[in-house]
Write a protein that holds these residues in place. Sequence first.
Motif, PDB file in Angstrom:
ATOM      1  N   VAL A 316       0.785  -1.282  -0.076  1.00  0.00           N
ATOM      2  CA  VAL A 316      -0.024  -0.051  -0.048  1.00  0.00           C
ATOM      3  C   VAL A 316       0.735   1.338   0.101  1.00  0.00           C
ATOM      4  O   VAL A 316       1.991   1.417   0.514  1.00  0.00           O
ATOM      5  CB  VAL A 316      -0.794  -0.050   1.216  1.00  0.00           C
ATOM      6  CG1 VAL A 316      -1.771   1.198   1.432  1.00  0.00           C
ATOM      7  CG2 VAL A 316      -1.807  -1.104   1.237  1.00  0.00           C
ATOM      8  N   PHE A 317       0.396   2.288  -0.861  1.00  0.00           N
ATOM      9  CA  PHE A 317       1.142   3.669  -0.893  1.00  0.00           C
ATOM     10  C   PHE A 317       0.803   4.327   0.274  1.00  0.00           C
ATOM     11  O   PHE A 317      -0.683   4.870   0.337  1.00  0.00           O
ATOM     12  CB  PHE A 317       1.033   4.406  -2.202  1.00  0.00           C
ATOM     13  CG  PHE A 317       2.056   3.684  -3.283  1.00  0.00           C
ATOM     14  CD1 PHE A 317       3.156   4.094  -3.093  1.00  0.00           C
ATOM     15  CD2 PHE A 317       1.299   2.929  -4.275  1.00  0.00           C
ATOM     16  CE1 PHE A 317       4.071   3.621  -4.273  1.00  0.00           C
ATOM     17  CE2 PHE A 317       2.159   2.479  -5.457  1.00  0.00           C
ATOM     18  CZ  PHE A 317       3.510   2.786  -5.375  1.00  0.00           C
ATOM     19  N   VAL A 318       1.345   4.905   0.969  1.00  0.00           N
ATOM     20  CA  VAL A 318       0.969   6.025   2.035  1.00  0.00           C
ATOM     21  C   VAL A 318       1.501   7.304   1.538  1.00  0.00           C
ATOM     22  O   VAL A 318       2.900   7.611   1.347  1.00  0.00           O
ATOM     23  CB  VAL A 318       1.264   5.904   3.469  1.00  0.00           C
ATOM     24  CG1 VAL A 318       0.725   7.195   4.265  1.00  0.00           C
ATOM     25  CG2 VAL A 318       0.803   4.611   4.026  1.00  0.00           C
ATOM     26  N   THR A 319       0.803   8.434   1.092  1.00  0.00           N
ATOM     27  CA  THR A 319       1.351   9.515   0.412  1.00  0.00           C
ATOM     28  C   THR A 319       0.821  10.734   1.114  1.00  0.00           C
ATOM     29  O   THR A 319       0.145  10.765   2.118  1.00  0.00           O
ATOM     30  CB  THR A 319       0.838   9.586  -1.188  1.00  0.00           C
ATOM     31  OG1 THR A 319      -0.747   9.789  -0.955  1.00  0.00           O
ATOM     32  CG2 THR A 319       0.679   8.358  -1.754  1.00  0.00           C
ATOM     33  N   HIS A 320       1.402  11.726   0.724  1.00  0.00           N
ATOM     34  CA  HIS A 320       0.893  13.341   1.039  1.00  0.00           C
ATOM     35  C   HIS A 320       1.297  13.463   2.674  1.00  0.00           C
ATOM     36  O   HIS A 320       0.361  13.863   3.481  1.00  0.00           O
ATOM     37  CB  HIS A 320      -0.328  13.532   0.894  1.00  0.00           C
ATOM     38  CG  HIS A 320      -0.648  13.633  -0.521  1.00  0.00           C
ATOM     39  ND1 HIS A 320      -0.870  12.505  -1.452  1.00  0.00           N
ATOM     40  CD2 HIS A 320      -0.922  14.612  -1.550  1.00  0.00           C
ATOM     41  CE1 HIS A 320      -1.076  12.674  -2.592  1.00  0.00           C
ATOM     42  NE2 HIS A 320      -1.009  14.024  -2.612  1.00  0.00           N
ATOM     43  N   TYR A 321       2.524  13.077   3.171  1.00  0.00           N
ATOM     44  CA  TYR A 321       2.807  13.367   4.539  1.00  0.00           C
ATOM     45  C   TYR A 321       3.112  14.940   4.822  1.00  0.00           C
ATOM     46  O   TYR A 321       3.168  15.537   3.822  1.00  0.00           O
ATOM     47  CB  TYR A 321       4.206  12.727   4.740  1.00  0.00           C
ATOM     48  CG  TYR A 321       4.156  11.138   4.977  1.00  0.00           C
ATOM     49  CD1 TYR A 321       3.812  10.390   3.986  1.00  0.00           C
ATOM     50  CD2 TYR A 321       4.583  10.902   6.301  1.00  0.00           C
ATOM     51  CE1 TYR A 321       3.673   9.146   4.368  1.00  0.00           C
ATOM     52  CE2 TYR A 321       4.376   9.494   6.611  1.00  0.00           C
ATOM     53  CZ  TYR A 321       4.327   8.739   5.599  1.00  0.00           C
ATOM     54  OH  TYR A 321       4.126   7.298   5.850  1.00  0.00           O
ATOM     55  N   PRO A 322       2.599  15.175   6.048  1.00  0.00           N
ATOM     56  CA  PRO A 322       3.100  16.602   6.380  1.00  0.00           C
ATOM     57  C   PRO A 322       4.433  17.239   5.883  1.00  0.00           C
ATOM     58  O   PRO A 322       5.304  16.572   6.175  1.00  0.00           O
ATOM     59  CB  PRO A 322       2.895  16.723   7.916  1.00  0.00           C
ATOM     60  CG  PRO A 322       2.183  15.452   8.123  1.00  0.00           C
ATOM     61  CD  PRO A 322       2.490  14.523   7.274  1.00  0.00           C
ATOM     62  N   THR A 323       4.416  18.468   5.227  1.00  0.00           N
ATOM     63  CA  THR A 323       5.786  18.914   4.935  1.00  0.00           C
ATOM     64  C   THR A 323       6.755  18.910   6.150  1.00  0.00           C
ATOM     65  O   THR A 323       7.814  18.718   5.899  1.00  0.00           O
ATOM     66  CB  THR A 323       5.399  20.294   4.350  1.00  0.00           C
ATOM     67  OG1 THR A 323       4.273  20.443   3.507  1.00  0.00           O
ATOM     68  CG2 THR A 323       6.720  20.784   3.905  1.00  0.00           C
ATOM     69  N   GLU A 335      -2.385  21.562  -4.228  1.00  0.00           N
ATOM     70  CA  GLU A 335      -3.596  21.935  -3.560  1.00  0.00           C
ATOM     71  C   GLU A 335      -3.352  22.070  -1.967  1.00  0.00           C
ATOM     72  O   GLU A 335      -4.566  22.509  -1.524  1.00  0.00           O
ATOM     73  CB  GLU A 335      -4.410  20.459  -3.917  1.00  0.00           C
ATOM     74  CG  GLU A 335      -5.042  20.529  -5.166  1.00  0.00           C
ATOM     75  CD  GLU A 335      -5.723  19.255  -5.703  1.00  0.00           C
ATOM     76  OE1 GLU A 335      -5.923  18.285  -4.638  1.00  0.00           O
ATOM     77  OE2 GLU A 335      -5.407  18.809  -6.718  1.00  0.00           O
ATOM     78  N   ASN A 336      -2.445  21.807  -1.379  1.00  0.00           N
ATOM     79  CA  ASN A 336      -2.356  21.923   0.009  1.00  0.00           C
ATOM     80  C   ASN A 336      -0.888  21.936   0.403  1.00  0.00           C
ATOM     81  O   ASN A 336      -0.030  20.869   0.547  1.00  0.00           O
ATOM     82  CB  ASN A 336      -3.009  20.719   0.897  1.00  0.00           C
ATOM     83  CG  ASN A 336      -2.867  20.939   2.333  1.00  0.00           C
ATOM     84  OD1 ASN A 336      -2.036  21.906   2.821  1.00  0.00           O
ATOM     85  ND2 ASN A 336      -3.527  20.079   2.876  1.00  0.00           N
ATOM     86  N   PRO A 337      -0.293  23.183   0.375  1.00  0.00           N
ATOM     87  CA  PRO A 337       1.172  23.287   0.595  1.00  0.00           C
ATOM     88  C   PRO A 337       1.788  22.643   1.898  1.00  0.00           C
ATOM     89  O   PRO A 337       2.852  22.646   2.104  1.00  0.00           O
ATOM     90  CB  PRO A 337       1.628  24.718   0.332  1.00  0.00           C
ATOM     91  CG  PRO A 337       0.272  25.762   0.087  1.00  0.00           C
ATOM     92  CD  PRO A 337      -0.760  24.403   0.236  1.00  0.00           C
TER      93      PRO A 337
END
Length: 430
Positions: A316-323, A335-337
């Motif tokens: 499974v891919f876990v994506t879009h971690y907090p910067t 879409e969400n920096p």
Amino acid sequence: MEKVTIKEVSKHLGQDIQLQSWVFNFRSSGKIFFLQLRDGTGRLQAVISKNDVSEDVWKVCEEITMESSVIVTGVVNEEKRSPFGFEMQVKDIKVLQVAEEYPIAKKEHGIDFLLDNRHLWLRSERQATIMRVRDEIIWLMREFFRNEGFVLTDSPILTPTSCEGTTTLFSTEYFDETAYLSQSGQLYLEACAMALGKVYDFGPTFRAEKSKTRRHMMEFWMLDAEAAFMQHDENLKVQEKLVSYVVVNILKSKKKELKLLGRDTKFLEKVKAPFPRMKYSEAINKLHNLGSDIKEGEDLGADDETMLMKEFDQPVFVTHYPTKIKAFYMQPDPENPNQVLCDDLLAPEGYGEIIGGSERIWDLKLLEQRIKEHKLSQKDFEWYVDLRRYGSVPHAGFGIGLERTVAWICGLDHVRETIPFPRLLNRLKP
Ligand code: ATP
């Protein structure tokens, strides 16, 4: 006399041949000696009957000990009752060296004893089989990248600075400078991608991580891939295609070996791209529902990964971690920096992260700002920033850890058995 390896004996049935081998076990029943031989390519039983050989040959047999090195001459025939499928009737035997009492006996040994004797432990059938699967995985990965048009451009191991923070770096003297052992080839690979388009490297990486877990080593092999003009979605596609390619092919080419390792392959057989994708925020919600007390903004630990993967039989891919918890070079999500276009690929069956990847920042100003925010030296990264000065393009890539992949495919409890000589916390020997 033709020298043949055990793997080739089936092509020489009924002929006089010579095997160069080691004795991994033996027994005698007064008038017959049974020698179990191994030569690196396979295992075979050789039988010596007192009535068929000279007295000198018989005397030699009586000297043989476990792990003695021998050259055996005889005739091999099919033997359905033998687990090896073939058996050799010995005519002559020459002992190269009578081994001293072998420290690794048949009885169970503790892991520390086995690791202290890793140079010998590697001879065991199980350990040698793991090395064969490792070798095959490496070839499959290389084959995949070659088929996909990626060029091998290896990154340096001695580096003047770190890729991600300095706390886990091994340093060494480099004449009158300090050099650091590479933690990842990524930054160099980005430079190569700007020259060659699609590139990969494959080599040892070093992390002075004080982690005593079943998936961390101080020295491990990583394959990094990077491509110019590639973005987040395509990056994930390359990763899932690579992992599927390796798993599908290993199930065909190393079926016997996986069986010998006792690997239940039912989950591996399901591995097929595309893999499920989940954003970090979804993962956190799921974890909370499963009873975890992980806080929003924290990195997933090994236990979280295992918990999260319980309901999946695919990676499974876990994506879009907090910067704020990710490396300085990761491209923010337009879409969400506050989150970045990154991914971790988690293997099922409790194996956790095997790949880390991201789209990289390609805007000069933003990269300079991130280097400042992360309190990194502008000077050290000048060459890396240059890549954004001269024809900058979107690009992305990832790193796959070889040992974690081998542990997952072989179904091993710990990465220490996936590399010939593991470098673990408090273990630099042998
Ligand atoms: P972790 O959080 O599990 O320590 P990481 O996020 O530091 O891993 P990356 O920097 O993304 O890992 O490295 C890419 C891959 O290299 C990982 O997915 C993993 O397969 C492998 N890897 C990283 N650190 C180690 C290690 N200490 N021992 C073995 N493999 C490792």
